[in-house]
Design a protein around this motif. Structure first.
Motif, mmCIF file in Angstrom:
data_model
loop_
_atom_site.group_PDB
_atom_site.id
_atom_site.type_symbol
_atom_site.label_atom_id
_atom_site.label_comp_id
_atom_site.label_asym_id
_atom_site.label_seq_id
_atom_site.Cartn_x
_atom_site.Cartn_y
_atom_site.Cartn_z
ATOM 1 N N HIS A 44 21.033 56.377 4.220
ATOM 2 C CA HIS A 44 22.210 56.186 3.363
ATOM 3 C C HIS A 44 21.986 56.848 2.007
ATOM 4 C CE1 HIS A 44 25.773 53.380 2.358
ATOM 5 N NE2 HIS A 44 25.672 54.286 1.383
ATOM 6 N N HIS A 46 23.834 59.803 -0.952
ATOM 7 C CA HIS A 46 25.001 60.594 -1.386
ATOM 8 C C HIS A 46 24.439 61.706 -2.263
ATOM 9 C CE1 HIS A 46 27.756 57.378 -0.080
ATOM 10 N NE2 HIS A 46 26.895 56.537 -0.619
ATOM 11 N N LYS A 179 31.737 57.871 8.635
ATOM 12 C CA LYS A 179 31.547 56.713 7.746
ATOM 13 C C LYS A 179 32.923 56.129 7.463
ATOM 14 C CE LYS A 179 29.595 54.368 4.101
ATOM 15 N NZ LYS A 179 29.361 55.005 2.816
ATOM 16 N N HIS A 240 24.797 47.923 3.972
ATOM 17 C CA HIS A 240 24.743 46.846 2.965
ATOM 18 C C HIS A 240 24.659 45.460 3.625
ATOM 19 C CE1 HIS A 240 25.898 50.245 0.578
ATOM 20 N NE2 HIS A 240 27.144 50.240 1.004
ATOM 21 N N ASP A 310 21.183 54.086 -0.435
ATOM 22 C CA ASP A 310 22.361 54.369 -1.266
ATOM 23 C C ASP A 310 21.995 55.223 -2.492
ATOM 24 O OD1 ASP A 310 25.087 54.356 -1.528
ATOM 25 O OD2 ASP A 310 25.289 52.206 -1.885
HETATM 26 ZN ZN LIG Z 1 26.900 54.431 -0.283
#
Ligand SMILES: [Zn+2]
Length: 416
Positions: A44, A46, A179, A240, A310
């Motif tokens: 995960h 970005h 996603k 999450h 994340d």
């Molecule tokens: Zn994310």
């Protein structure tokens, strides 16, 4: 394995073992008292985004700067990530308000072609979500500010048919994985953190269309109801999972759904709470308070856990700090290491090529000092990285440039 030797030819591992004889024509890299591991993976990230600084300042900068400028910065974040030992990432969403650019696809392709240095990327393009939901890029801005409501061409979809259209559109344009946001999130201004945002019929369409096209579905989900419905619909991973109750975790265990806990993101936000508007502070505190028990339960119940952070919520390249957070909440160090290697490879659908040090697999290899099963923070001190047989780093990382992190405060919203 003690005194391990790995023999690499071209992009592959051709042999490995303890005290293996070294071929006479081989170039030898002696890493001393280091532990070798398969290249780490992060389920995960970005890589095209950076949310790590002040929230409102970042939001303004996103409007101020051309998407091409963001893309150039992303090339440095890709390098930071692979130099930290993460040779593969599943990059779960890249979106700039008012833009239809596929920056993550461009980044992946440029890495694959050797134009820039970075991890192997599986990209999700925009990610799919409901009007006004966690992924709506215009939520929180004045209505009509961007001239039109975003549609499937930016990942916004309402109703099963629109969801199918969005899945097809993203795969047409280069998505490796789909996603979607099925519940609210922390860093969005117009929703509650745990509300359901897709209906069961929309989730069924999402999963069916994606699986027909032989891709996997990762869903952003904090809330318990949304989680239950998504797991029942057959998603491949829950991202999450903060508020998942034990009954929902049981369902997950029975279905074999992966949990990607992203502990580091919550940790970062709670550590820099003044960077966020009050409404987001409250959402972060609620998610942070719930996720500790959820994660401990998931470990106890033996749910499949993937390693994912994340990255973008915190500065790129710090991904390995997730290992210690996982271990502190009860996972065995060896299982945390497996989560970031063989388990992630399984979730990504690439376990036949990477994820273990094995004959015939791609030579993605990292080295760290000492024994990470005795001190998991060894993963934060990677000193050698090889990807597909090419040395990315042997010794200190590349010097950092100013754009690599917004961790340092800036004086004005337009300073960079
Ligand atoms: Zn994310």
């Amino acid at each position: 394995m003690q005194n391990g030797v790995v023999i690499v030819q071209g992009d592959k591992i051709v042999d490995l073992g303890s005290n293996l004889p070294i071929p006479s024509d081989a170039k030898v890299i002696d890493l001393g008292d280091a532990t070798l591991s398969p290249g780490f993976m992060d389920a995960h990230t970005h890589l095209t985004l950076d949310f790590s600084g002040n929230y409102n300042e970042r939001r303004l900068k996103e409007l101020d700067q051309n998407v091409s400028e963001h893309a150039i910065k992303a090339t440095t974040w890709a390098r930071d990530t692979v130099e930290a030992g993460f040779t593969t990432v599943r990059d779960l969403g890249s979106r700039f308000v008012g833009s239809r650019e596929f920056v993550d696809v461009a980044l992946r392709n440029s890495i694959n072609k050797g134009v820039i240095v970075g991890p192997r990327m599986l990209v999700a393009t925009f990610g799919i979500g409901a009007t006004g939901g966690h992924f709506d890029p215009t939520a929180g801005f004045r209505a009509g500010l961007f001239g039109r409501e975003p549609d499937y061409s930016e990942g916004m979809a309402d109703g099963p048919d629109a969801i199918r259209k969005a899945v097809r559109f993203e795969i047409k344009n280069g998505a490796d994985v789909i996603k979607a946001a099925v519940s609210g999130g922390v860093l969005s201004l117009a929703d509650e953190v745990d509300t359901p945002q897709l209906t069961p019929a929309e989730m069924a369409a999402l999963v069916d269309e994606t699986h027909r096209l032989r891709k996997k579905v990762a869903v952003h989900c904090h809330g318990d109801q949304a989680g239950r419905e998504a797991i029942e619909a057959g998603v491949d991973s829950i991202e999450h999972g903060s508020f998942l109750k034990p009954e929902t975790l049981t369902l997950m265990k029975n279905k074999g759904t992966y949990l990607t806990p992203t502990l580091l993101a919550t940790e970062w936000i709670l550590g820099k709470i003044d960077n966020y508007p009050p409404a987001l502070q409250a959402k972060a505190r609620a998610a942070g308070a719930a996720r500790t028990e959820m994660f401990r339960n998931a470990v106890k119940m033996g749910i499949k856990i993937s390693f994912g952070t994340d990255a973008a919520v915190f500065p790129h390249g710090q991904n390995a700090k997730e290992f210690k957070l996982m271990v502190d909440l009860g996972i065995a160090p060896i299982d945390a290491l497996k989560a970031a290697t063989s388990s992630d490879a399984d979730l990504f659908g690439i376990a036949q090529k990477v994820g273990t040090l094995e004959k015939g697999k791609l030579a993605d290899i990292v080295a760290m000092p000492g024994d990470p099963t005795a001190d998991i923070t060894a993963t934060e001190r990677v000193s050698f990285v090889m990807k597909e047989g090419k040395i990315i780093r042997n010794g200190p990382p590349s010097p950092k440039t100013a754009v690599r992190s917004t961790d340092e405060p800036t004086d004005s919203a337009f300073a960079d």
